[in-house]
Motif scaffolding. Structure first.
Motif, short mmCIF file in Angstrom:
data_model
loop_
_atom_site.label_atom_id
_atom_site.label_comp_id
_atom_site.label_asym_id
_atom_site.label_seq_id
_atom_site.Cartn_x
_atom_site.Cartn_y
_atom_site.Cartn_z
N GLY A 1 -7.13 -5.67 1.18
CA GLY A 1 -7.09 -5.81 -0.26
C GLY A 1 -5.68 -5.14 -0.72
O GLY A 1 -5.24 -5.48 -1.70
N TYR A 2 -5.69 -4.05 0.13
CA TYR A 2 -4.36 -3.22 -0.45
C TYR A 2 -3.23 -3.84 0.06
O TYR A 2 -1.92 -4.00 -0.65
N LYS B 1 -2.46 -6.80 -2.20
CA LYS B 1 -2.11 -6.36 -3.74
C LYS B 1 -0.63 -6.14 -3.71
O LYS B 1 0.28 -6.28 -4.60
N GLN B 2 -0.03 -5.83 -2.44
CA GLN B 2 1.36 -5.38 -2.27
C GLN B 2 2.26 -6.89 -2.17
O GLN B 2 3.49 -6.87 -1.88
N ASP C 1 -3.43 -11.30 -8.49
CA ASP C 1 -4.39 -10.27 -8.43
C ASP C 1 -5.87 -10.71 -8.54
O ASP C 1 -6.74 -10.39 -7.84
N ILE D 1 -7.46 -11.70 -5.17
CA ILE D 1 -7.81 -10.81 -4.02
C ILE D 1 -9.27 -10.57 -3.88
O ILE D 1 -9.61 -10.33 -2.46
N ASN E 1 -11.94 0.75 -4.18
CA ASN E 1 -10.57 0.69 -4.36
C ASN E 1 -10.36 1.12 -5.89
O ASN E 1 -9.52 1.91 -6.36
N GLN E 2 -11.15 0.52 -6.71
CA GLN E 2 -10.96 0.74 -8.15
C GLN E 2 -11.50 1.93 -8.49
O GLN E 2 -10.73 2.45 -9.59
N LYS F 1 -8.47 4.09 -7.90
CA LYS F 1 -7.30 3.85 -8.96
C LYS F 1 -7.67 4.34 -10.39
O LYS F 1 -6.92 5.36 -10.91
#
Length: 88
Positions: free
Chosen positions: A25-26, A29-30, A36, A39, A76-77, A80
């Protein structure tokens, strides 16, 4: 919500799938060409595929894959949002 309660639902041998999905996922995202909104779907498909490979094709392995993908995205969220609230 306590992480221990969530982790109890996931088969312990699939915790590596959660970590792999977090990394995937990271990386997605990059990647500039990946929108988005796609993902979550990509991470879920990868998690289900990994779970099926590790556990065999059963309804439980599909559910475990969905849970692994969901925990990776949710984790992840959570990180963040925690960083974002600390900045304010």
């Amino acid at each position: 919500m306590e992480w221990n309660a969530i982790i109890e639902f996931i088969n312990p041998e699939l915790l590596i799938v959660v970590a792999a999905c977090w990394i995937i996922g990271y990386v997605l995202k990059q990647t500039p060409r990946i929108p988005d909104w796609t993902i979550i779907y990509a991470v879920t498909v990868v998690a289900v595929a990994f779970a099926i490979v590790m556990l065999g094709f059963t309804p439980q392995s599909v559910l475990q894959g969905i849970l692994c993908g969901a925990v990776a995205v949710y984790g992840n969220q959570l990180v963040k949002q925690a960083k974002k609230s600390g900045d304010e």
